[in-house]
Scaffold this motif. Structure first.
Motif, short mmCIF file in Angstrom:
data_model
loop_
_atom_site.label_atom_id
_atom_site.label_comp_id
_atom_site.label_asym_id
_atom_site.label_seq_id
_atom_site.Cartn_x
_atom_site.Cartn_y
_atom_site.Cartn_z
N SER A 163 0.84 -1.20 0.00
CA SER A 163 0.00 0.00 0.00
C SER A 163 0.88 1.25 0.00
N ASN A 164 2.05 1.19 0.64
CA ASN A 164 2.98 2.33 0.53
C ASN A 164 3.41 2.53 -0.92
N ALA A 165 3.76 1.43 -1.60
CA ALA A 165 4.20 1.54 -3.00
C ALA A 165 3.13 2.26 -3.82
N ILE A 166 1.88 1.93 -3.56
CA ILE A 166 0.78 2.57 -4.31
C ILE A 166 0.65 4.04 -3.91
N ARG A 167 0.70 4.29 -2.60
CA ARG A 167 0.46 5.64 -2.11
C ARG A 167 1.56 6.62 -2.46
N TYR A 168 2.79 6.11 -2.67
CA TYR A 168 3.90 7.01 -3.00
C TYR A 168 4.31 6.91 -4.47
N THR A 169 3.38 6.44 -5.30
CA THR A 169 3.64 6.36 -6.74
C THR A 169 2.53 7.08 -7.48
N GLN A 191 8.59 -3.39 -5.73
CA GLN A 191 9.31 -2.30 -6.39
C GLN A 191 8.28 -1.31 -6.94
N ASP A 192 8.50 -0.01 -6.69
CA ASP A 192 7.57 0.96 -7.28
C ASP A 192 8.33 1.94 -8.16
N SER A 193 7.59 2.70 -8.96
CA SER A 193 8.23 3.70 -9.81
C SER A 193 7.83 5.07 -9.29
N TYR A 210 7.57 8.40 11.93
CA TYR A 210 8.59 9.07 11.13
C TYR A 210 8.09 9.14 9.70
N ARG A 211 8.02 10.36 9.17
CA ARG A 211 7.55 10.53 7.79
C ARG A 211 8.47 11.50 7.07
N VAL A 212 8.73 11.22 5.80
CA VAL A 212 9.55 12.14 5.01
C VAL A 212 8.73 13.40 4.74
N ASP A 213 7.46 13.23 4.43
CA ASP A 213 6.61 14.36 4.10
C ASP A 213 5.24 14.10 4.75
N ARG A 216 1.93 14.66 2.70
CA ARG A 216 1.63 13.63 1.68
C ARG A 216 1.14 12.34 2.34
N SER A 217 1.79 11.99 3.45
CA SER A 217 1.39 10.77 4.17
C SER A 217 -0.07 10.86 4.60
N ARG A 218 -0.47 12.03 5.17
CA ARG A 218 -1.85 12.18 5.65
C ARG A 218 -2.83 12.20 4.50
N GLY A 221 -3.83 8.93 3.32
CA GLY A 221 -4.43 8.03 4.31
C GLY A 221 -3.45 7.29 5.18
N GLY A 222 -2.21 7.79 5.28
CA GLY A 222 -1.20 7.10 6.09
C GLY A 222 -1.36 7.39 7.57
N THR A 223 -0.97 6.44 8.41
CA THR A 223 -1.01 6.66 9.85
C THR A 223 0.38 6.94 10.40
N GLY A 224 1.42 6.70 9.59
CA GLY A 224 2.79 6.88 10.08
C GLY A 224 3.27 5.67 10.87
N LEU A 225 2.45 4.62 10.91
CA LEU A 225 2.82 3.44 11.70
C LEU A 225 3.08 2.20 10.85
N GLY A 226 2.82 2.30 9.54
CA GLY A 226 2.92 1.13 8.66
C GLY A 226 4.25 0.41 8.74
N LEU A 227 5.34 1.15 8.58
CA LEU A 227 6.65 0.48 8.56
C LEU A 227 7.09 0.03 9.96
N ALA A 228 6.58 0.69 11.01
CA ALA A 228 6.86 0.22 12.37
C ALA A 228 6.20 -1.15 12.56
P1 ADP Z 1 2.88 6.37 6.35
O1 ADP Z 1 1.56 6.00 6.89
O2 ADP Z 1 3.26 7.80 6.60
O3 ADP Z 1 3.06 5.95 4.93
P2 ADP Z 1 4.87 4.35 6.99
O4 ADP Z 1 5.42 3.94 8.31
O5 ADP Z 1 4.20 3.31 6.17
O6 ADP Z 1 3.90 5.56 7.28
O7 ADP Z 1 6.05 4.98 6.14
C1 ADP Z 1 6.91 5.96 6.73
C2 ADP Z 1 7.39 6.96 5.69
O8 ADP Z 1 8.26 6.30 4.76
C3 ADP Z 1 6.28 7.56 4.84
O9 ADP Z 1 5.68 8.66 5.46
C4 ADP Z 1 7.04 7.94 3.57
O10 ADP Z 1 7.67 9.17 3.74
C5 ADP Z 1 8.12 6.88 3.47
N1 ADP Z 1 7.79 5.78 2.51
C6 ADP Z 1 7.32 4.55 2.82
N2 ADP Z 1 7.17 3.79 1.73
C7 ADP Z 1 7.55 4.56 0.68
C8 ADP Z 1 7.62 4.34 -0.75
N3 ADP Z 1 7.27 3.19 -1.31
N4 ADP Z 1 8.08 5.38 -1.52
C9 ADP Z 1 8.44 6.56 -0.95
N5 ADP Z 1 8.38 6.83 0.37
C10 ADP Z 1 7.95 5.84 1.19
#
Ligand code: ADP
Length: 267
Positions: A163-169, A191-193, A210-213, A216-218, A221-228
């Protein structure tokens, strides 16, 4: 390593010392562990307590939105915004509850055999409904394997990465999901483009919130907890996460499962 004796929790660490010697450091971490447990319980309790009020709010919002006399003009905008934010809070609370269950070490991971092909088809379906035709999603399965672990947890780890791959592509981007065996290890990657990630952020991505932006995450629909959540699931399965990325080109998230977690077809 940690050991527990007579209610005292000790952390043991072996470090290289001088020439050909090792130093054993032993630390009493009982207090630290107690505080950690309190923190975990507190988050779990708060999340649990917030569930019911949110369900009530969500229910009334739905009723009001269905009433054509109420749902007009300013009310319409207000109801739409309130509904969206209520959903967001519900997702956040669900993720916090998932995370606190994963953090609880007493809650051992199940050791069932999970069929990887079935699992990948299930996550692919979720991915397609999330993307709604905006991306080209491909699935390659090079080996018919089974994994020892928890189907629910693995599904959430794979699902979060996809879902991250989709949301950040951006729309019309490509997403490839792959399963294969390399040197006896099970390898899953997506892998995403998409937008990619600057190298300095990569080591911190699995930290909670932790979010880069953040905007964009919000927005997506991101919670910021996915990768944790992904990190905790992988720790419980003795698996490892590898992140490679090129800004503006895309990212690849790879999971390595150790040989002992694999049950190969015909073996
Ligand atoms: P979020 O709900 O903000 O996506 P995640 O814990 O899933 O929280 O991811 C943390 C941060 O990692 C994201 O806010 C985003 O900045 C970055 N990130 C995760 N997956 C990708 C991806 N496929 N491409 C670019 N940035 C990503």
């Amino acid at each position: 390593k940690q050991t527990r004796q007579h209610g005292i929790i000790v952390s043991l660490q072996l470090v290289p010392y001088g020439y050909n010697q090792k130093l054993l450091i032993s630390r009493d971490i009982t207090r630290f562990e107690k505080i950690e447990t309190m923190r975990r319980d507190f988050i779990a309790n708060v999340s649990h307590e917030l569930r019911t009020p949110l369900t009530v709010i969500g229910g009334f919002l739905e009723t009001l939105s269905a009433d054509e006399q109420v749902n007009t003009g300013f009310n319409k905008r207000a109801l739409a915004l309130m509904t969206e934010q209520t959903f967001r809070m519900q997702r956040l609370i669900e993720d916090l509850l998932i995370l606190s269950r994963l953090e609880n070490e007493q809650n051992k991971v199940s050791e069932k055999t999970v069929d990887v092909v079935n699992l990948l088809h299930a996550v692919l379906q979720d991915a397609e409904s999330l993307s709604a035709g905006r991306h080209q999603i491909k699935l390659n399965v090079a080996a018919q394997d089974q994994l020892l672990g928890s189907e629910e947890e693995l599904r959430s780890a794979f699902g979060n990465l996809i879902s991250n791959a989709i949301r950040y592509t951006p729309d019309r981007g490509e997403i490839t999901i792959n399963w294969e065996k390399r040197n006896g290890q099970g390898v899953f990657w997506v892998q995403d483009s998409g937008i990619g990630i600057e190298p300095e952020h990569i080591p911190r991505l699995t930290e909670r919130f932790y979010r880069v932006d953040s905007s964009r995450s919000r927005e997506t629909g991101g919670t910021g907890l996915g990768l944790a959540i992904v990190k905790h699931v992988l720790n419980r399965h003795e698996a490892r996460l590898e992140i490679t990325s090129q800004v503006g080109k895309g990212s690849r998230f790879t999971i390595w499962f150790p040989t002992k977690r694999l049950v190969s077809a015909g073996a």
